[in-house]
Design an enzyme around this catalytic site. Sequence first.
Site, PDB file in Angstrom:
ATOM      1  N   SER A 124      31.667  41.037  77.703  1.00 17.98           N
ATOM      2  CA  SER A 124      31.981  39.614  77.787  1.00 17.98           C
ATOM      3  C   SER A 124      32.874  39.339  78.987  1.00 17.98           C
ATOM      4  O   SER A 124      33.681  40.199  79.389  1.00 17.98           O
ATOM      5  CB  SER A 124      32.723  39.218  76.505  1.00 17.98           C
ATOM      6  OG  SER A 124      33.338  37.966  76.672  1.00 17.98           O
ATOM      7  N   TYR A 148      39.943  40.676  70.041  1.00 17.94           N
ATOM      8  CA  TYR A 148      38.499  40.696  70.315  1.00 17.94           C
ATOM      9  C   TYR A 148      38.250  41.213  71.732  1.00 17.94           C
ATOM     10  O   TYR A 148      37.447  42.131  71.948  1.00 17.94           O
ATOM     11  CB  TYR A 148      37.896  39.287  70.157  1.00 17.94           C
ATOM     12  CG  TYR A 148      36.512  39.165  70.766  1.00 17.94           C
ATOM     13  CD1 TYR A 148      35.425  39.813  70.185  1.00 17.94           C
ATOM     14  CD2 TYR A 148      36.296  38.423  71.937  1.00 17.94           C
ATOM     15  CE1 TYR A 148      34.157  39.726  70.758  1.00 17.94           C
ATOM     16  CE2 TYR A 148      35.035  38.335  72.505  1.00 17.94           C
ATOM     17  CZ  TYR A 148      33.969  38.987  71.914  1.00 17.94           C
ATOM     18  OH  TYR A 148      32.719  38.912  72.486  1.00 17.94           O
ATOM     19  N   LYS A 152      36.369  44.820  73.388  1.00 16.35           N
ATOM     20  CA  LYS A 152      35.340  44.911  74.450  1.00 16.35           C
ATOM     21  C   LYS A 152      35.831  45.832  75.568  1.00 16.35           C
ATOM     22  O   LYS A 152      35.068  46.649  76.087  1.00 16.35           O
ATOM     23  CB  LYS A 152      35.018  43.520  75.012  1.00 16.35           C
ATOM     24  CG  LYS A 152      34.310  42.598  74.035  1.00 16.35           C
ATOM     25  CD  LYS A 152      32.914  43.092  73.695  1.00 16.35           C
ATOM     26  CE  LYS A 152      32.198  42.184  72.718  1.00 16.35           C
ATOM     27  NZ  LYS A 152      31.000  42.819  72.128  1.00 16.35           N
TER      28      LYS A 152
HETATM   29  N1  LIG Z   1      27.739  34.380  71.943  1.00 16.64           N
HETATM   30  C1  LIG Z   1      28.648  34.511  72.903  1.00 16.64           C
HETATM   31  O1  LIG Z   1      29.175  33.510  73.384  1.00 16.64           O
HETATM   32  C2  LIG Z   1      29.031  35.879  73.434  1.00 16.64           C
HETATM   33  C3  LIG Z   1      29.724  35.967  74.644  1.00 16.64           C
HETATM   34  C4  LIG Z   1      30.080  37.218  75.123  1.00 16.64           C
HETATM   35  C5  LIG Z   1      29.757  38.370  74.399  1.00 16.64           C
HETATM   36  N2  LIG Z   1      29.104  38.262  73.217  1.00 16.64           N
HETATM   37  C6  LIG Z   1      28.788  39.491  72.467  1.00 16.64           C
HETATM   38  O2  LIG Z   1      27.393  39.582  72.280  1.00 16.64           O
HETATM   39  C7  LIG Z   1      27.096  40.227  71.038  1.00 16.64           C
HETATM   40  C8  LIG Z   1      26.133  39.363  70.243  1.00 16.64           C
HETATM   41  O3  LIG Z   1      26.728  38.080  70.049  1.00 16.64           O
HETATM   42  P1  LIG Z   1      25.990  36.920  69.268  1.00 16.64           P
HETATM   43  O4  LIG Z   1      26.471  35.649  69.841  1.00 16.64           O
HETATM   44  O5  LIG Z   1      24.540  37.179  69.184  1.00 16.64           O
HETATM   45  O6  LIG Z   1      26.669  37.090  67.839  1.00 16.64           O
HETATM   46  P2  LIG Z   1      26.002  37.050  66.385  1.00 16.64           P
HETATM   47  O7  LIG Z   1      27.127  37.086  65.414  1.00 16.64           O
HETATM   48  O8  LIG Z   1      25.001  35.974  66.297  1.00 16.64           O
HETATM   49  O9  LIG Z   1      25.225  38.453  66.353  1.00 16.64           O
HETATM   50  C9  LIG Z   1      25.869  39.671  66.076  1.00 16.64           C
HETATM   51  C10 LIG Z   1      25.032  40.377  65.021  1.00 16.64           C
HETATM   52  O10 LIG Z   1      25.643  41.640  64.727  1.00 16.64           O
HETATM   53  C11 LIG Z   1      25.604  41.844  63.324  1.00 16.64           C
HETATM   54  N3  LIG Z   1      26.680  42.776  62.993  1.00 16.64           N
HETATM   55  C12 LIG Z   1      28.026  42.571  63.102  1.00 16.64           C
HETATM   56  N4  LIG Z   1      28.682  43.680  62.722  1.00 16.64           N
HETATM   57  C13 LIG Z   1      27.747  44.601  62.386  1.00 16.64           C
HETATM   58  C14 LIG Z   1      27.807  45.946  61.905  1.00 16.64           C
HETATM   59  N5  LIG Z   1      28.973  46.544  61.683  1.00 16.64           N
HETATM   60  N6  LIG Z   1      26.651  46.606  61.674  1.00 16.64           N
HETATM   61  C15 LIG Z   1      25.452  45.996  61.880  1.00 16.64           C
HETATM   62  N7  LIG Z   1      25.335  44.723  62.313  1.00 16.64           N
HETATM   63  C16 LIG Z   1      26.473  44.038  62.565  1.00 16.64           C
HETATM   64  C17 LIG Z   1      25.739  40.464  62.712  1.00 16.64           C
HETATM   65  O11 LIG Z   1      25.209  40.369  61.422  1.00 16.64           O
HETATM   66  C18 LIG Z   1      24.956  39.600  63.718  1.00 16.64           C
HETATM   67  O12 LIG Z   1      23.586  39.489  63.340  1.00 16.64           O
HETATM   68  C19 LIG Z   1      28.443  40.452  70.344  1.00 16.64           C
HETATM   69  O13 LIG Z   1      28.830  41.781  70.558  1.00 16.64           O
HETATM   70  C20 LIG Z   1      29.372  39.494  71.067  1.00 16.64           C
HETATM   71  O14 LIG Z   1      30.698  39.963  71.077  1.00 16.64           O
HETATM   72  C21 LIG Z   1      28.718  37.046  72.727  1.00 16.64           C
END
Ligand SMILES: NC(=O)c1ccc[n+]([C@@H]2O[C@H](COP(=O)([O-])OP(=O)(O)OC[C@H]3O[C@@H](n4cnc5c(N)ncnc54)[C@H](O)[C@@H]3O)[C@@H](O)[C@H]2O)c1
Length: 338
Positions: A124, A148, A152
């Site tokens: 991120s 958080y 990362k």
């Molecule tokens: N959406 C954003 O703005 C953003 C920005 C930067 C980074 N990210 C990173 O991208 C990744 C995906 O984000 P997203 O927006 O799709 O989030 P999201 O919450 O929609 O998806 C994450 C998925 O991981 C699953 N999950 C969480 N912990 C788990 C575990 N221990 N075992 C198995 N599954 C697990 C959840 O059920 C969910 O389906 C994350 O790592 C997040 O930190 C997201």
Amino acid sequence: MNILLTGGTGYIGSHVAAALISTGHEVVCFDNLANSDAVVIDRLEAITGTAIPLVVGDIRDGDALRHALTEHGVEAVIHFAGLKAVGESVAQPIKYYDNNVRGTLSLVEAMADCGVKTLVFSSSATVYGEPRYLPLDESHPTSATNPYGRTKLMIEEMLTDIAAADPDWRIATLRYFNPVGAHDSGLIGENPNGIPNNLMPFISRVAAGRLAELSVFGNDYDTPDGTGVRDYIHIVDLADGHVAALDTIVKIEPALSTWNLGTGQGYSVLDMVEAFERVNSVRVPYRVAPRRDGDVASCYASPERAARELGWTAQRDLEAMCASSWSFERTLAMRNSD
Ligand SMILES: NC(=O)c1ccc[n+]([C@@H]2O[C@H](COP(=O)([O-])OP(=O)(O)OC[C@H]3O[C@@H](n4cnc5c(N)ncnc54)[C@H](O)[C@@H]3O)[C@@H](O)[C@H]2O)c1
């Protein structure tokens, strides 16, 4: 390739699944459904016309991972699974270190055991901390302002050590800016539980009347209109960036590479509200609320390294981001009224 997507039923993972399948890859989703729903698999199958295996499991369960990696003949992993709410991470840091850091350690152990050494990791822009200059390039110093972000950073450092120790690994660390919008089908998109932490689902829900008004956190930042400026990137462009990263790392020398995935263009909160209202002919009432701890005034990417090395640049504009978000919100409303 056969690719395992941890967190594959989540917002970003589901769009990447669609992009991978459309370019000829096969995917297996591995998710504990902590923040998503298995129905996403049905929607992905409707979009792609392909059967997609879902393993309901937790990345902290090494045996479940090893089983999934071997049973499905997995050749690469894209690792989305993680918790991502900054405020919650401040209140419950142990939960975040356990899920995100321990979970990733468990994943790389299982991958090493199974001889799968190709990994794309969801990092991120938060790892840049308070920007010292803009746009943010990949050489900008890293730091974290909350647990958080620290998870990362810790994971990035862990992956750097792993790549240094064993050059057989092929790892891409992708630093996302602000993904928004939804798939053209309107079938998948961002649908967080409770009050959204991110701007776009908040705007959509206000426009739909599901929330009364948008809270704009601070209007006294050093930006053109005083509200925070971010680099919003269409989720379908972000998904295509993953395909490009995966296709690239298997061909290049370094065991670990880091790329920003952003557009290079910053928009303020009020720019987003104005665009959403204009594109979708809706009203988004808002009120100004106090600044949130840890928010920075402006944050946008230099997308140059990704353009040069991945041959990837974001294609979709702000109008497409707003239109697709609204289209997904309306599909949700129709489904809820069924
Ligand atoms: N959406 C954003 O703005 C953003 C920005 C930067 C980074 N990210 C990173 O991208 C990744 C995906 O984000 P997203 O927006 O799709 O989030 P999201 O919450 O929609 O998806 C994450 C998925 O991981 C699953 N999950 C969480 N912990 C788990 C575990 N221990 N075992 C198995 N599954 C697990 C959840 O059920 C969910 O389906 C994350 O790592 C997040 O930190 C997201």
